[in-house]
Enzyme design. Structure first.
Site, PDB file in Angstrom:
ATOM      1  CG  ASP A  35      48.334  44.431   0.004  1.00  0.00           C
ATOM      2  OD1 ASP A  35      48.623  44.212  -1.185  1.00  0.00           O
ATOM      3  OD2 ASP A  35      48.823  45.372   0.656  1.00  0.00           O
ATOM      4  CG  ASN A  36      46.400  48.173  -0.914  1.00  0.00           C
ATOM      5  OD1 ASN A  36      46.415  47.930   0.287  1.00  0.00           O
ATOM      6  ND2 ASN A  36      47.418  48.733  -1.528  1.00  0.00           N
ATOM      7  CE  LYS A  85      46.717  53.987   6.085  1.00  0.00           C
ATOM      8  NZ  LYS A  85      46.235  53.887   4.707  1.00  0.00           N
TER       9      LYS A  85
END
Ligand code: AMP
Ligand code: MG
Length: 520
Positions: A268-269, A121
């Site tokens: 999306d999390n 990330k």
């Protein structure tokens, strides 16, 4: 050194035809292949030795150049690194395509019977970066690295973090969204999980009416991550959805137990495996306040406040059900599964509260005792973690005064407590002591249960802030100390008792300690 293999996600699902990082709409594809762009002088500043040994790295490996290259985007990833395509509902609205805008999947490591996916990330732009740069700053990366591992040790399902590195580059950010951007240190976290698939990975195909890709993804997910599901056809998909529903509820009950507020529960999390994922503007309750959210972007409606998390979990599952409907075509069956969440939640909540209070026997009045406590806690600033932990020392033989001596350190300003509030506490504590008389035969078991349900050490917001300030000065001693402390959150650890403390006054309104923006 352990071998990194191509990810089964990459091998079994469909790639976008283009390999460029140009932002674009990606159709009929589960991912886009994308190379990492190596940084000139990256530096690994912390490794989770616990995660490293789960993956099978030796101490020698961790100090090698090969390891550094692996976790900072420089290794040879066999041209198989990729960014995932997903969409999502953000703050209640469908946001369309989102995708891994700053996470690059580099492959998987197999150890035992688990396939661990590795993801960097902050390693640079992808086709999903939209207007973002694909990078991450040190402060948010420290928060993700420490909290992932802290949650694991708390027994909360979560994605993990192997390492935290400085990228060596600077990143331009408007931290407070106030028109004063500045350069900050860039960083890379190497995240690890059996899978990073989110609700949004399914939603994007339903939204685009791409039924084949949806079915391929569901089949892949079941084959690799729900292999125990042996039925076929619609039954298989319903069993899968039931399991996602149950694990999502389990994860959220753990959040409520330890006082964790995710802050951005967009679909999306939400991990399909029920793992806590995407540590952004999350926070920990200091004083117990169900209306609190750490996320400044959500200040107005507080959609993702602590007290709303269970309800939002259900809302998110409903969106997932809508996506799976394209495949299942049975709204009654999907609705029944969503109803199971509504039925289970109050039961699980009572169980969780009973374990926090050390109530092992059945008693019809427990629901009232629990409700009274949850109504009372927010009235006068009370530290959640300290309150429950102190409560362990109260027993059926305690007098009120003895109990009060034990508990009073959990109130932020006990001297100023109005008499009317104190009276309510007297009543509750007396009721609790009386209730404990019914447990007396279980004293030891009760203590143990409470110690395992009520952590002594959590990653309080101000603690992260202190770690970040030191790290910005290139001092990582505090990072190491806090990481070590968080490995044993349920143990007394006398050498760490300075962290068993309420939020200090300076941290009450300080950005980073009380509230966070999404800028990261
Ligand atoms: P989040 O709310 O942090 O989960 O992010 C929402 C979306 O924005 C995801 O698609 C992220 O990949 C993307 N995103 C967040 N920050 C950046 C960034 N600095 N560069 C590119 N994409 C980003
Ligand atoms: Mg995200």
């Amino acid at each position: 050194m352990i071998d990194l293999k191509a990810s089964t996600f990459e091998e079994k699902l469909s790639a976008d035809a283009s390999k460029s990082s140009e932002p674009r709409q990606v159709l009929k594809s589960h991912y886009s292949l994308i190379d990492t762009q190596p940084f000139e002088s990256p530096q690994v500043i912390h490794v989770s030795n616990v995660m490293a040994s789960v993956l099978g790295f030796s101490n020698a490996d961790l100090n090698s150049v090969k390891f550094k290259d692996l976790v900072t985007g420089k290794a040879d990833y066999l041209d198989k690194s990729f960014a995932m395509n997903y969409g999502g509902h953000q703050f209640g609205n469908w946001a369309g395509q989102l995708g891994d805008g700053r996470a690059i999947n580099i492959g998987q490591i197999e150890n035992g019977d688990v396939q661990w996916q590795l993801q960097l990330k902050g390693a640079g732009p992808t086709p999903y970066s939209r207007r973002g740069d694909g990078y991450a700053v040190l402060r948010s990366s420290i928060r993700e690295h420490l909290c992932s591992e802290a949650m694991h040790h708390l027994g909360v399902p979560t994605t993990r973090s192997l390492s935290l590195s400085l990228s060596g580059n600077e990143v331009y950010r408007d931290m407070f969204y106030d028109g004063n951007p500045a350069y900050e240190k860039g960083a890379i976290v190497c995240r690890v999980a059996p899978s990073f698939i989110r609700f949004g990975n399914f939603q994007i195909f339903a939204a685009n009416n791409e039924k084949d890709e949806l079915q391929q993804l569901v089949d892949y997910t079941i084959e690799h991550h729900f292999a125990h599901i042996k039925s076929s056809g619609t039954e298989k998909y319903l069993e899968f959805f039931q399991e996602v529903t149950t694990t999502t509820l389990t994860m959220i009950m753990h959040w409520q137990r330890v006082g964790f507020v995710h802050g951005v529960m967009n679909t999306d999390n939400m991990s399909i495996l029920g793992l806590t994922i995407d540590y952004g503007p999350y926070g920990w309750l200091d004083d117990y306040n169900p209306g609190w959210t750490p996320n400044t972007t959500d200040n107005q409606h507080k959609r993702y406040r602590y007290g709303a998390q269970p309800e939002i979990g259900l809302w998110n599952l409903w969106q997932l059900a809508n996506a799976l409907f394209l495949l299942i075509n049975d709204s009654t069956a999907l609705g029944d599964i969503l109803d199971s969440y509504k039925r289970e939640y109050p039961i699980r909540h009572q169980e969780m509260m009973k374990s926090k209070l050390g109530l092992q026997k059945k008693d019809f009045n427990d629901a009232i005792l629990i409700k009274d406590l949850l109504d009372l806690l927010p009235i006068y600033e009370t530290d959640m973690t300290i309150f429950y932990r102190q409560l362990i020392a109260v027993n059926q033989d305690s007098t009120f005064n003895e109990a009060w001596e034990v508990l009073k350190i959990s109130f932020y300003d006990v001297e100023q407590m109005p008499a009317s509030v104190k009276n309510q506490w007297v009543k509750w504590i007396e009721n609790y002591i009386e209730r404990l008389e019914k447990e007396s035969a279980f004293e030891k078991a009760r203590t143990l249960q409470m110690q395992q349900s009520n952590p002594k050490y959590v990653l309080r917001n101000y603690i992260s802030q202190l770690v970040i300030e030191k790290a910005e000065e290139v001092n990582y001693d505090l990072l190491n100390e806090v990481y070590e402390m968080l490995k044993k959150p349920y143990e007394d650890q006398p050498e760490m008792k300075h962290w068993y403390a309420k939020r200090p006054d300076w941290a009450r309104n300080k950005p980073g300690s009380s509230q966070l923006s999404c800028s990261s």
